[in-house]
Motif scaffolding. Structure first.
Motif, PDB file in Angstrom:
ATOM      1  N   VAL A 164      17.848   7.894  11.963  1.00 12.43           N
ATOM      2  CA  VAL A 164      18.151   9.292  12.247  1.00 12.43           C
ATOM      3  C   VAL A 164      18.583  10.008  10.974  1.00 12.43           C
ATOM      4  N   ALA A 165      19.383   9.335  10.144  1.00  9.70           N
ATOM      5  CA  ALA A 165      19.811   9.936   8.880  1.00  9.70           C
ATOM      6  C   ALA A 165      18.615  10.250   7.993  1.00  9.70           C
ATOM      7  N   LYS A 166      17.613   9.384   7.991  1.00  8.93           N
ATOM      8  CA  LYS A 166      16.401   9.651   7.211  1.00  8.93           C
ATOM      9  C   LYS A 166      15.737  10.951   7.673  1.00  8.93           C
ATOM     10  N   ALA A 167      15.607  11.109   8.978  1.00  8.95           N
ATOM     11  CA  ALA A 167      14.979  12.320   9.512  1.00  8.95           C
ATOM     12  C   ALA A 167      15.780  13.561   9.137  1.00  8.95           C
ATOM     13  N   ILE A 168      17.091  13.475   9.251  1.00 10.51           N
ATOM     14  CA  ILE A 168      17.933  14.630   8.955  1.00 10.51           C
ATOM     15  C   ILE A 168      17.849  14.987   7.469  1.00 10.51           C
TER      16      ILE A 168
ATOM     17  N   GLU B 228      16.910   8.973   1.002  1.00  8.30           N
ATOM     18  CA  GLU B 228      18.164   8.415   0.499  1.00  8.30           C
ATOM     19  C   GLU B 228      18.922   9.430  -0.355  1.00  8.30           C
ATOM     20  N   ASP B 229      18.502  10.692  -0.309  1.00  9.35           N
ATOM     21  CA  ASP B 229      19.224  11.796  -0.955  1.00  9.35           C
ATOM     22  C   ASP B 229      19.193  11.712  -2.480  1.00  9.35           C
ATOM     23  N   MET B 230      18.068  11.242  -3.029  1.00  8.26           N
ATOM     24  CA  MET B 230      17.928  11.212  -4.483  1.00  8.26           C
ATOM     25  C   MET B 230      17.127  12.402  -5.001  1.00  8.26           C
ATOM     26  N   ILE B 231      16.164  12.865  -4.222  1.00  6.88           N
ATOM     27  CA  ILE B 231      15.377  14.038  -4.592  1.00  6.88           C
ATOM     28  C   ILE B 231      15.176  14.902  -3.359  1.00  6.88           C
ATOM     29  N   SER B 232      14.875  16.178  -3.595  1.00  6.76           N
ATOM     30  CA  SER B 232      14.567  17.094  -2.500  1.00  6.76           C
ATOM     31  C   SER B 232      13.090  17.434  -2.427  1.00  6.76           C
ATOM     32  N   SER B 233      12.380  17.277  -3.549  1.00  5.54           N
ATOM     33  CA  SER B 233      10.947  17.565  -3.573  1.00  5.54           C
ATOM     34  C   SER B 233      10.322  16.859  -4.763  1.00  5.54           C
ATOM     35  N   VAL B 234       8.986  16.836  -4.779  1.00  2.03           N
ATOM     36  CA  VAL B 234       8.287  16.213  -5.902  1.00  2.03           C
ATOM     37  C   VAL B 234       8.434  17.031  -7.174  1.00  2.03           C
ATOM     38  N   ASP B 235       8.888  18.282  -7.061  1.00  4.54           N
ATOM     39  CA  ASP B 235       9.090  19.104  -8.256  1.00  4.54           C
ATOM     40  C   ASP B 235      10.164  18.521  -9.170  1.00  4.54           C
TER      41      ASP B 235
ATOM     42  N   ASP C 266       0.851  -1.184   0.000  1.00  9.51           N
ATOM     43  CA  ASP C 266       0.000   0.000   0.000  1.00  9.51           C
ATOM     44  C   ASP C 266       0.889   1.237   0.000  1.00  9.51           C
ATOM     45  N   HIS C 267       0.349   2.361  -0.445  1.00 13.64           N
ATOM     46  CA  HIS C 267       1.086   3.624  -0.477  1.00 13.64           C
ATOM     47  C   HIS C 267       2.454   3.467  -1.160  1.00 13.64           C
ATOM     48  N   LEU C 268       2.474   2.759  -2.288  1.00  9.14           N
ATOM     49  CA  LEU C 268       3.758   2.512  -2.946  1.00  9.14           C
ATOM     50  C   LEU C 268       4.337   3.790  -3.559  1.00  9.14           C
ATOM     51  N   ILE C 269       3.489   4.642  -4.083  1.00  6.27           N
ATOM     52  CA  ILE C 269       3.994   5.911  -4.616  1.00  6.27           C
ATOM     53  C   ILE C 269       4.636   6.721  -3.505  1.00  6.27           C
ATOM     54  N   GLU C 270       3.955   6.798  -2.363  1.00  8.22           N
ATOM     55  CA  GLU C 270       4.503   7.550  -1.237  1.00  8.22           C
ATOM     56  C   GLU C 270       5.762   6.889  -0.699  1.00  8.22           C
ATOM     57  N   LEU C 271       5.779   5.556  -0.666  1.00  6.97           N
ATOM     58  CA  LEU C 271       6.965   4.839  -0.203  1.00  6.97           C
ATOM     59  C   LEU C 271       8.185   5.187  -1.046  1.00  6.97           C
ATOM     60  N   VAL C 272       8.024   5.154  -2.360  1.00  3.88           N
ATOM     61  CA  VAL C 272       9.157   5.414  -3.247  1.00  3.88           C
ATOM     62  C   VAL C 272       9.580   6.883  -3.173  1.00  3.88           C
ATOM     63  N   LEU C 273       8.606   7.793  -3.170  1.00  5.30           N
ATOM     64  CA  LEU C 273       8.949   9.209  -3.041  1.00  5.30           C
ATOM     65  C   LEU C 273       9.688   9.469  -1.733  1.00  5.30           C
ATOM     66  N   GLY C 274       9.159   8.913  -0.644  1.00  2.64           N
ATOM     67  CA  GLY C 274       9.792   9.127   0.652  1.00  2.64           C
ATOM     68  C   GLY C 274      11.176   8.519   0.719  1.00  2.64           C
ATOM     69  N   ARG C 275      11.336   7.325   0.158  1.00  6.49           N
ATOM     70  CA  ARG C 275      12.659   6.700   0.190  1.00  6.49           C
ATOM     71  C   ARG C 275      13.655   7.483  -0.664  1.00  6.49           C
ATOM     72  N   MET C 276      13.207   7.991  -1.803  1.00  6.77           N
ATOM     73  CA  MET C 276      14.113   8.786  -2.629  1.00  6.77           C
ATOM     74  C   MET C 276      14.517  10.067  -1.913  1.00  6.77           C
ATOM     75  N   ARG C 277      13.610  10.619  -1.109  1.00  9.11           N
ATOM     76  CA  ARG C 277      13.954  11.813  -0.326  1.00  9.11           C
ATOM     77  C   ARG C 277      14.933  11.463   0.785  1.00  9.11           C
TER      78      ARG C 277
END
Length: 273
Positions: free
Chosen positions: A217-221, A70-77, A57-68
């Motif tokens: 903690v790294a995820k939060a930061i 994991e330092d792959m994106i900063s925003s959905v823009d 469930d929430h796979l789109i949100e999971l991938v967006l959040g993980r990319m954020r």
């Protein structure tokens, strides 16, 4: 960002037969609900970049959040399009004006401790340094209110005792609640929900059911979330990292007590005086 979810309803719980064995030697046949595991491959601009074991469930949100986180994106823009296939086993992400960095083609595929999640390359990692957070005010009453709400339990955990849960809140208001097999996934899902809705993460608190190692903690930061609460415990390095980056860290949070491990604004000491 265009988001397309073509997945059908995926069964997230399965009934399985088992035998109860008791200390007095008696046995009973029964069945129990178990969480299902869903294997997802994530392609970024055509490159297989991640494999995730998760709840479906929430796979789109999971991938967006993980990319954020994991330092792959900063925003959905930065995302042109994200698509989930009908079987919820493949997610395609197309980033705007980004090409794969072939110098980062390989990465050590070290899985998180609660699932077999792994990054297969770091072609789209930005390599941005972690920066200290801007702490936000909090109150003892706020933490206890969130702890009481957390103890009311969540649907998947209540049914199977096999899911982690995570809240994203502002003050005492819970904005999102997500569950998953893995605590990292549940964390990424609430981050992704906030990203889709344009919520300012710098004003938010995350409350997680799981242990807090340094990667949490790294995820939060990375997501610029200034306050992390857990009903479980941190590690020594977790506390050191929270102190280094001004993350407010509260653990062992229950309705009757909690432990403050880092408090950049000195609020716990002020309340005690």
């Amino acid at each position: 960002m265009q988001a397309i979810d073509a997945s059908h309803d995926i069964n997230q719980q399965e009934d399985r037969a088992c035998t109860n064995v008791f200390a007095d030697g008696s046995r009973t046949s029964t069945s129990t609900l178990l969480q299902t595991e869903n294997a997802v491959r994530v392609f970024v601009n055509g490159e297989l970049t991640m494999r995730l074991m998760c709840s479906a469930d929430h796979l789109i949100e999971l991938v967006l959040g993980r990319m954020r986180t994991e330092d792959m994106i900063s925003s959905v823009d930065e995302v042109d399009q994200i698509m989930v296939c009908e079987h919820a086993t493949r997610v395609l992400v197309y980033l705007k004006d980004r090409e794969a960095n072939v110098n980062h083609e390989h990465v050590d595929t070290v899985a998180t401790c609660c699932t077999f999640n792994s990054n297969l390359n770091s072609m789209f990692v930005k390599d941005e340094e972690l920066v200290p957070l801007e702490p936000i005010p909090w109150t003892v009453d706020q933490v206890f209110a969130l702890s009481r709400k957390f103890e009311e339990d969540t649907p998947a955990h209540r049914a199977t005792y096999g899911a982690h849960s995570c809240y994203l809140a502002q003050g005492e208001e819970i904005l999102y609640c997500c569950e998953d097999l893995g605590r990292h996934n549940a964390f990424d899902k609430v981050v992704g929900c906030a990203m889709r809705d344009g919520v300012d993460l710098t004003k938010c608190v995350v409350f997680t059911s799981g242990r807090v190692p340094t990667d949490m903690v790294a995820k939060a930061i990375r997501a610029h979330i200034p306050m992390l609460i857990s009903k479980a415990v941190p590690t020594d390095l977790t506390v050191e990292m929270a102190c280094a980056y001004d993350l407010t860290l509260i653990c062992s949070a229950h309705s009757d007590s909690f432990r403050v491990f880092n408090d950049p604004l000195g609020i716990a000491s002020a309340d005690r005086s």
